[in-house]
Every structure is written in structure tokens, then in C-alpha cells.
Scaffold this motif. Structure first.
Motif, PDB file in Angstrom:
ATOM      1  N   LYS A  16      -4.720   6.288  -4.812  1.00  0.00           N
ATOM      2  CA  LYS A  16      -5.699   7.218  -5.324  1.00  0.00           C
ATOM      3  C   LYS A  16      -6.859   7.244  -4.311  1.00  0.00           C
ATOM      4  CE  LYS A  16      -8.552   9.222  -9.008  1.00  0.00           C
ATOM      5  NZ  LYS A  16      -8.705   9.056 -10.485  1.00  0.00           N
ATOM      6  N   ALA A  17      -7.534   5.907  -4.150  1.00  0.00           N
ATOM      7  CA  ALA A  17      -8.556   5.825  -3.312  1.00  0.00           C
ATOM      8  C   ALA A  17      -8.346   6.310  -1.796  1.00  0.00           C
ATOM      9  CB  ALA A  17      -8.930   4.461  -3.271  1.00  0.00           C
ATOM     10  N   ARG A  18      -7.005   6.311  -1.303  1.00  0.00           N
ATOM     11  CA  ARG A  18      -6.852   6.632   0.020  1.00  0.00           C
ATOM     12  C   ARG A  18      -6.185   8.303  -0.106  1.00  0.00           C
ATOM     13  NH1 ARG A  18      -4.181   1.872   3.384  1.00  0.00           N
ATOM     14  NH2 ARG A  18      -5.787   0.276   2.806  1.00  0.00           N
ATOM     15  N   GLY A  19      -5.975   8.466  -1.282  1.00  0.00           N
ATOM     16  CA  GLY A  19      -5.489  10.085  -1.311  1.00  0.00           C
ATOM     17  C   GLY A  19      -4.033  10.139  -0.857  1.00  0.00           C
ATOM     18  N   LEU A  20      -3.256   9.104  -1.268  1.00  0.00           N
ATOM     19  CA  LEU A  20      -1.908   9.119  -0.842  1.00  0.00           C
ATOM     20  C   LEU A  20      -1.083   9.343  -1.953  1.00  0.00           C
ATOM     21  CD1 LEU A  20      -1.991   5.811   1.307  1.00  0.00           C
ATOM     22  CD2 LEU A  20      -1.917   8.383   2.150  1.00  0.00           C
ATOM     23  N   SER A  94       5.564  13.174  -0.882  1.00  0.00           N
ATOM     24  CA  SER A  94       4.945  11.937  -0.916  1.00  0.00           C
ATOM     25  C   SER A  94       4.499  11.442   0.693  1.00  0.00           C
ATOM     26  CB  SER A  94       5.770  10.870  -1.532  1.00  0.00           C
ATOM     27  OG  SER A  94       6.966  10.591  -0.276  1.00  0.00           O
ATOM     28  N   ASP A  95       3.539  10.675   0.668  1.00  0.00           N
ATOM     29  CA  ASP A  95       3.200  10.085   1.929  1.00  0.00           C
ATOM     30  C   ASP A  95       3.761   8.614   2.089  1.00  0.00           C
ATOM     31  OD1 ASP A  95       0.913  12.075   2.543  1.00  0.00           O
ATOM     32  OD2 ASP A  95       0.316  11.205   0.518  1.00  0.00           O
ATOM     33  N   VAL A  96       3.844   7.850   1.056  1.00  0.00           N
ATOM     34  CA  VAL A  96       4.368   6.699   0.880  1.00  0.00           C
ATOM     35  C   VAL A  96       5.568   6.444   0.179  1.00  0.00           C
ATOM     36  CG1 VAL A  96       3.478   4.226   0.082  1.00  0.00           C
ATOM     37  CG2 VAL A  96       1.973   5.733   1.171  1.00  0.00           C
ATOM     38  N   ALA A  97       6.486   5.356   0.329  1.00  0.00           N
ATOM     39  CA  ALA A  97       7.752   5.252  -0.535  1.00  0.00           C
ATOM     40  C   ALA A  97       7.888   3.818  -0.440  1.00  0.00           C
ATOM     41  CB  ALA A  97       9.001   6.074  -0.040  1.00  0.00           C
ATOM     42  N   VAL A  98       8.521   3.491  -1.710  1.00  0.00           N
ATOM     43  CA  VAL A  98       9.349   2.220  -1.973  1.00  0.00           C
ATOM     44  C   VAL A  98      10.618   2.407  -2.273  1.00  0.00           C
ATOM     45  CG1 VAL A  98       8.329   2.089  -4.352  1.00  0.00           C
ATOM     46  CG2 VAL A  98       8.926  -0.031  -3.046  1.00  0.00           C
ATOM     47  N   ARG A 123       8.040   2.727   3.253  1.00  0.00           N
ATOM     48  CA  ARG A 123       7.343   3.577   4.225  1.00  0.00           C
ATOM     49  C   ARG A 123       5.843   3.740   3.956  1.00  0.00           C
ATOM     50  NH1 ARG A 123       8.965   5.357   9.082  1.00  0.00           N
ATOM     51  NH2 ARG A 123       7.935   7.447   9.624  1.00  0.00           N
ATOM     52  N   VAL A 124       5.093   3.502   5.024  1.00  0.00           N
ATOM     53  CA  VAL A 124       3.810   3.508   4.779  1.00  0.00           C
ATOM     54  C   VAL A 124       3.241   4.025   6.278  1.00  0.00           C
ATOM     55  CG1 VAL A 124       1.522   2.540   4.589  1.00  0.00           C
ATOM     56  CG2 VAL A 124       3.457   1.673   3.266  1.00  0.00           C
ATOM     57  N   GLY A 125       2.440   5.237   6.220  1.00  0.00           N
ATOM     58  CA  GLY A 125       2.218   5.775   7.557  1.00  0.00           C
ATOM     59  C   GLY A 125       3.449   6.329   8.221  1.00  0.00           C
ATOM     60  N   ASP A 126       3.557   5.903   9.639  1.00  0.00           N
ATOM     61  CA  ASP A 126       4.704   6.143  10.294  1.00  0.00           C
ATOM     62  C   ASP A 126       5.627   4.783  10.373  1.00  0.00           C
ATOM     63  OD1 ASP A 126       2.963   4.643  12.032  1.00  0.00           O
ATOM     64  OD2 ASP A 126       3.114   6.064  13.579  1.00  0.00           O
ATOM     65  N   LYS A 127       5.473   3.920   9.760  1.00  0.00           N
ATOM     66  CA  LYS A 127       6.364   2.754   9.854  1.00  0.00           C
ATOM     67  C   LYS A 127       7.098   2.591   8.647  1.00  0.00           C
ATOM     68  CE  LYS A 127       3.238   0.622  13.072  1.00  0.00           C
ATOM     69  NZ  LYS A 127       2.264  -0.307  13.283  1.00  0.00           N
ATOM     70  N   LEU A 155       1.615  -3.170  -2.184  1.00  0.00           N
ATOM     71  CA  LEU A 155       0.109  -3.468  -2.243  1.00  0.00           C
ATOM     72  C   LEU A 155      -0.154  -4.215  -0.935  1.00  0.00           C
ATOM     73  CD1 LEU A 155      -1.026  -4.685  -5.693  1.00  0.00           C
ATOM     74  CD2 LEU A 155      -1.734  -2.600  -4.625  1.00  0.00           C
ATOM     75  N   LYS A 156       0.645  -4.850  -0.650  1.00  0.00           N
ATOM     76  CA  LYS A 156       0.243  -5.929   0.697  1.00  0.00           C
ATOM     77  C   LYS A 156       0.465  -4.894   1.889  1.00  0.00           C
ATOM     78  CE  LYS A 156       1.826  -9.764   3.318  1.00  0.00           C
ATOM     79  NZ  LYS A 156       2.190  -9.117   4.665  1.00  0.00           N
ATOM     80  N   LEU A 157       0.964  -4.044   2.095  1.00  0.00           N
ATOM     81  CA  LEU A 157       1.104  -3.195   3.166  1.00  0.00           C
ATOM     82  C   LEU A 157      -0.041  -2.270   3.133  1.00  0.00           C
ATOM     83  CD1 LEU A 157       5.028  -2.316   3.258  1.00  0.00           C
ATOM     84  CD2 LEU A 157       3.576  -3.708   5.165  1.00  0.00           C
ATOM     85  N   LEU A 158      -0.437  -1.818   1.883  1.00  0.00           N
ATOM     86  CA  LEU A 158      -1.565  -0.784   1.807  1.00  0.00           C
ATOM     87  C   LEU A 158      -2.895  -1.532   2.057  1.00  0.00           C
ATOM     88  CD1 LEU A 158      -0.452   1.099  -1.453  1.00  0.00           C
ATOM     89  CD2 LEU A 158      -0.579   2.176   0.921  1.00  0.00           C
ATOM     90  N   ALA A 159      -2.778  -2.894   2.108  1.00  0.00           N
ATOM     91  CA  ALA A 159      -3.996  -3.689   2.133  1.00  0.00           C
ATOM     92  C   ALA A 159      -4.379  -3.605   4.006  1.00  0.00           C
ATOM     93  CB  ALA A 159      -4.116  -4.705   1.494  1.00  0.00           C
TER      94      ALA A 159
END
Length: 160
Positions: A16-20, A94-98, A123-127, A155-159
């Protein structure tokens, strides 16, 4: 140790803080990650959708994973977990997936992939990131550990 709901709430706060927006693509967890996420009030602000793709056909039809890739690596592989996460983003808002794919047991083991083998995709960003772990315990314990690890990994990848 964090509870699954605490982890889901932390994931939500970060997204939410990142708008994702998040999507899930689950096989062995059968929607367990999406369930944990939607236990959090307000999750509609950061959770788009979940795909439960238990069969190979559903992985192909809903996540655009080729039958050839599944045949080459097997449904329980880092390659498929990564493709599931990519397919979840490509087939949602979505922007991110698990993603998760694995052998929760008690049967299903194959040579080189014992019961408890789980492959993760994020999947976070383009990676795209993947990981393979082998958990101990019965079916419910393997699935619970998988949900927890998927959220911790996100959480780790978002950090980063």
C-alpha cells in the motif's frame, strides 16, 4: 516468530505504501496465500487477485505457461514457479506476484523431488526470483510453511 497474519499485514502495509497491487499464483497451497492476505481488513487496496492453478492445464490456460516448459522441467520446478509469477502479473492488474508449486504429500514424490519440495516464484518490478526448498512435516505443515515463506520472501524483496 511472526504469525502468518502478521506477515500478511506487513506485506499489505508495504504494498500500500508503494502503491502496488499483488497477485498470487498457487498450486500446492491451494489459495492459502490469498486466504491469508484477504484475512487482512482493507486488503482490496493492495490485493488484485489469486490464481489457483493446481493442474498443468490450468497453468497453461490461466498463466500462459507452455506445455513444453512443463514437460521439460516438471510442474514442481523453479522454472515453472518463475513462469507462474510472471503469468500472474501478465494476466492481472497486479504489479507484483508470488507463486508456489510443490509436493505437499503424503504422496507425489518423484526422484529428486521428495515430499515437502516446494518451488517459489516472486515477480517484483521487472525481475523474477525463484527458490526451491524442502520442508519437513505432514501435508498441512508443508502448506503452512510454504505460505509463511512466500510472504517472508516477498517482504524481503520489497525491502531491497
Amino acid at each position: 516468530m511472526d504469525s502468518t497474519l502478521d506477515l500478511a499485514a506487513r506485506v499489505g502495509h508495504t504494498l500500500k505504501a508503494r502503491g502496488l497491487l499483488l497477485a498470487t499464483a498457487e498450486s500446492c497451497t491451494g489459495g492459502g496465500i490469498a486466504h491469508a492476505i484477504t484475512e487482512i481488513a482493507g486488503s482490496s487496496e493492495w490485493f488484485d487477485c489469486g490464481f489457483v492453478t493446481y493442474s498443468n492445464a490450468s497453468k497453461n490456460e490461466l498463466l500462459d505457461i507452455s506445455e513444453a516448459l512443463i514437460a521439460q522441467h516438471g510442474a514442481v520446478s523453479e522454472e515453472i514457479a518463475g513462469a507462474m509469477a510472471e503469468g500472474a502479473v501478465a494476466n492481472s492488474n497486479s504489479d507484483v506476484a508470488v507463486s508456489t508449486t510443490g509436493i505437499a504429500g503424503p504422496g507425489g514424490a518423484v526422484p529428486g523431488k521428495p515430499v515437502g519440495t516446494v518451488c517459489f516464484g516472486w515477480r517484483v518490478g521487472d525481475k523474477t526470483y525463484t527458490e526451491r526448498l524442502v520442508f519437513q512435516g505432514d501435508r498441512q505443515q508443508v502448506r503452512a510453511q510454504t505460505v509463511e515463506h512466500s510472504l517472508k520472501g516477498l517482504l524481503k524483496l520489497l525491502a531491497d
